[in-house]
Scaffold this motif. Sequence first.
Motif, PDB file in Angstrom:
ATOM      1  N   ALA A  85      91.527 -22.010   3.154  1.00 32.82           N
ATOM      2  CA  ALA A  85      90.563 -20.925   3.002  1.00 32.82           C
ATOM      3  C   ALA A  85      89.310 -21.193   3.831  1.00 32.82           C
ATOM      4  O   ALA A  85      88.753 -20.279   4.449  1.00 32.82           O
ATOM      5  CB  ALA A  85      90.190 -20.760   1.530  1.00 32.82           C
ATOM      6  N   LEU A  86      88.868 -22.444   3.876  1.00 33.33           N
ATOM      7  CA  LEU A  86      87.699 -22.773   4.686  1.00 33.33           C
ATOM      8  C   LEU A  86      87.986 -22.596   6.170  1.00 33.33           C
ATOM      9  O   LEU A  86      87.123 -22.150   6.926  1.00 33.33           O
ATOM     10  CB  LEU A  86      87.250 -24.208   4.400  1.00 33.33           C
ATOM     11  N   ARG A  87      89.189 -22.936   6.596  1.00 33.21           N
ATOM     12  CA  ARG A  87      89.551 -22.733   8.006  1.00 33.21           C
ATOM     13  C   ARG A  87      89.536 -21.249   8.367  1.00 33.21           C
ATOM     14  O   ARG A  87      89.067 -20.864   9.425  1.00 33.21           O
ATOM     15  CB  ARG A  87      90.928 -23.325   8.279  1.00 33.21           C
ATOM     16  N   ARG A  88      90.072 -20.411   7.489  1.00 31.12           N
ATOM     17  CA  ARG A  88      90.063 -18.969   7.756  1.00 31.12           C
ATOM     18  C   ARG A  88      88.642 -18.440   7.773  1.00 31.12           C
ATOM     19  O   ARG A  88      88.286 -17.608   8.579  1.00 31.12           O
ATOM     20  CB  ARG A  88      90.891 -18.239   6.704  1.00 31.12           C
ATOM     21  N   PHE A  89      87.804 -18.947   6.863  1.00 31.73           N
ATOM     22  CA  PHE A  89      86.429 -18.481   6.758  1.00 31.73           C
ATOM     23  C   PHE A  89      85.623 -18.857   8.000  1.00 31.73           C
ATOM     24  O   PHE A  89      84.831 -18.063   8.503  1.00 31.73           O
ATOM     25  CB  PHE A  89      85.775 -19.068   5.499  1.00 31.73           C
ATOM     26  N   THR A  90      85.818 -20.057   8.505  1.00 32.62           N
ATOM     27  CA  THR A  90      85.057 -20.508   9.663  1.00 32.62           C
ATOM     28  C   THR A  90      85.708 -20.097  10.973  1.00 32.62           C
ATOM     29  O   THR A  90      85.109 -20.237  12.038  1.00 32.62           O
ATOM     30  CB  THR A  90      84.899 -22.037   9.664  1.00 32.62           C
TER      31      THR A  90
END
Length: 110
Positions: A85-90
């Motif tokens: 989720a953090l990879r998609r967000f950033t």
Amino acid sequence: MLVTTGQVPVWQFVTLAVLDGLCAAFIGPLQDTAIRGIVPPGQLHSAYAQEEARTHAAVLGGAAALVVLGGLLGLTAAVAALSPALRRFTGEASPAGDDAAPAGDESPRA
């Protein structure tokens, strides 16, 4: 934690508690006999105090280690769960993605 999820039957904990009680019933008298057989009579009070201190320190240290290790395990699981989720967000590409350029391959080859 397993009890709250319903994955471990209560009879297993009851069995472990009975075994723990049986072991404690034999260990206590054996420790007393061993201390009395090794320590001179004038130093028995000090020896019993040291034995109790070691026992309580081991219990407290073990509980503290369990809390720390459990916290680290929970933190590791949270990071692993949130990582996609953090990879998609950033907008960062996945490390296993094919679109990532190999390191050190920025200059054209002649």
